[in-house]
Design an enzyme around this catalytic site. Structure first.
Site, PDB file in Angstrom:
ATOM      1  N   SER A  92      -4.005   6.224  -9.465  1.00 60.79           N
ATOM      2  CA  SER A  92      -4.297   5.957 -11.197  1.00 60.79           C
ATOM      3  C   SER A  92      -4.530   7.251 -11.851  1.00 60.79           C
ATOM      4  O   SER A  92      -3.752   8.165 -12.017  1.00 60.79           O
ATOM      5  CB  SER A  92      -5.393   4.936 -11.198  1.00 60.79           C
ATOM      6  OG  SER A  92      -5.130   4.504 -12.661  1.00 60.79           O
ATOM      7  N   HIS A 139      -2.502  -2.822  -9.111  1.00 64.02           N
ATOM      8  CA  HIS A 139      -2.853  -1.563  -9.537  1.00 64.02           C
ATOM      9  C   HIS A 139      -4.200  -1.064  -8.740  1.00 64.02           C
ATOM     10  O   HIS A 139      -4.268   0.054  -8.017  1.00 64.02           O
ATOM     11  CB  HIS A 139      -3.423  -1.432 -11.023  1.00 64.02           C
ATOM     12  CG  HIS A 139      -3.418   0.058 -11.463  1.00 64.02           C
ATOM     13  ND1 HIS A 139      -2.534   0.668 -11.659  1.00 64.02           N
ATOM     14  CD2 HIS A 139      -4.620   0.708 -11.753  1.00 64.02           C
ATOM     15  CE1 HIS A 139      -2.918   2.020 -12.099  1.00 64.02           C
ATOM     16  NE2 HIS A 139      -4.348   1.917 -11.870  1.00 64.02           N
TER      17      HIS A 139
END
Length: 402
Positions: free
Chosen positions: A175, A375
């Site tokens: 990320s 995610h």
């Protein structure tokens, strides 16, 4: 009236998260010790190294120099892991000895180094600034992920290389760990020569197609929201306060994701799957960041861009020589990069990944085979080993001629 409502929602989220319990320092100490105990109890060695940046932040790095089979005389290639926003090195070992990427890499014969960005619970120190002082905290937390990219990353990468006597390392970033990689290697291109290969796990950069509609709506008001928070003296997001955010009133943590909108937004940001498993307190206890990091993402989401911090027209002209911030030129990144992404990610769109891969000369996109992969699953799902880590180790072995 919508913009006022959005500001109140964002303030409610941040005020809840930023409310530090009175024993916050003690709780952070206990958590810091916990990662060391976690690594040792899993059967791995651990080292802790402090690195002081050029602007005075003291960053903690955690190293797993070898795996459960013990040390060997052969050279062990260095792999550097960098966490996401509101995250920390502890998340790379949170799935246990058999499923955590840091442990898997160590068992595969790699010298594993895990970084911690300024402002998170492990790196919440400075040579002169006190992050708990009402005045000094304003300067301490006056940073975005660009400072992490241009100051923290070089300090930690150079330290790991100097300590091991190696010339290059392999980089894995989740990320925001991907964001800072893109910023560093597009602005300080000499680091292209220090990184042998990179694997970005949902590495966030381009945001022309940001997929999360509620966060897009809030991001549209980033500038006034951030200004309001600063005026209130709110500069830090600390996950030590999660028990306050999710009160102990008999409900499961997942219940909050389907009620009050401020909890829904928070759940979207953190990852719904962890919350549904009611493991959010354990999995995310070692995070934290500056609010400015979140605001920088908000600016980019609003502008559908990947560019530097927006100071406003006047200061942009003074600092950048233009009324808008310059974009990061990721075409300058020549490292062999694999960009891992999934169709179930609510914070990164496939189209943005493919657009980035098309610009970077030695980059390939790789779609995770499970469409529902989220995610946060790169650090939270037990099948990450078979879906992601095994592939990475195979590529690293090939790069090292093993």
């Amino acid at each position: 009236m919508l913009w006022r409502a959005l500001i109140l929602v964002m303030v409610a989220v941040v005020v809840s998260v930023c409310s530090m319990p009175q024993d916050g320092v003690e709780s952070r100490f206990i958590s810091i010790r916990r990662i060391i105990d976690t690594i040792i109890s899993a059967g791995f060695p651990v080292e802790v190294h402090d690195v002081t940046t050029e602007d005075g932040y003291v960053l903690a790095m955690h190293r797993i120099p070898y795996g459960r089979s013990g040390p060997t005389a052969e050279r062990r290639p260095v792999v550097f892991l960098m966490h996401g926003v509101m995250s920390a090195s502890s998340h790379f070992v949170s799935l246990g000895a058999d499923h955590s990427i840091a442990f898997n890499l160590a068992d595969a014969g790699y010298d594993v180094w895990m970084g911690n960005a300024r402002g998170n619970a492990y790196s919440r120190s400075h040579v002169s600034l006190n992050p708990d002082d009402s005045s000094e905290k304003m300067d301490f937390f006056d940073f975005s992920w660009e400072e992490i990219a241009l100051i923290d990353l070089p300090a930690m990468i150079d330290f790991a290389l100097a300590h091991t006597g190696q010339q290059k390392l392999h980089y894995i970033g989740h990320s925001q760990g991907g964001t800072v990689f893109l910023v560093l290697n597009s602005m300080k291109t000499e680091y292209n020569e220090k990184i042998a290969s990179a694997h970005l796990l949902a590495g966030v950069g381009y945001m022309a197609n940001f997929p999360n509609a509620p966060l897009r709506t809030i991001a549209a008001m980033t500038t006034p929201i951030y200004a309001l928070l600063l005026s209130m003296g709110l500069v830090e997001i600390s996950l030590d306060a999660l028990p306050i955010l999710l009160p102990n009133d008999g409900q499961k943590a997942s219940d909050y994701c389907f009620g009050d909108i401020k909890y829904q937004a928070f759940c979207d940001m953190i990852g719904i799957d962890i919350i549904l498993e009611d493991s959010i307190i354990f999995a995310l206890e070692m995070g934290g960041s500056s609010i400015k990091q979140i605001a920088h993402y908000g600016q980019n989401i609003k502008d559908q861009a990947f560019r530097r911090w927006d100071h406003g027209i006047i200061r942009n002209r003074i600092i950048y020589g233009s009324i808008t911030p310059p974009s990061y030129d990721i075409s300058k990144i020549t490292i062999d990069v694999t960009m891992h992404y999934s169709l179930g990610d609510i914070l990164l769109d496939e189209r943005d990944v493919l657009a980035m891969a098309a610009v970077m000369p030695n980059t390939v996109p790789r779609q995770i085979s499970r469409a529902s992969f989220l995610h946060v699953d790169y650090i939270a799902s037990s099948d990450v080993k078979e879906l992601v880590t095994d592939y990475i180790i195979e590529k690293l072995d090939a790069a090292e001629g093993r």
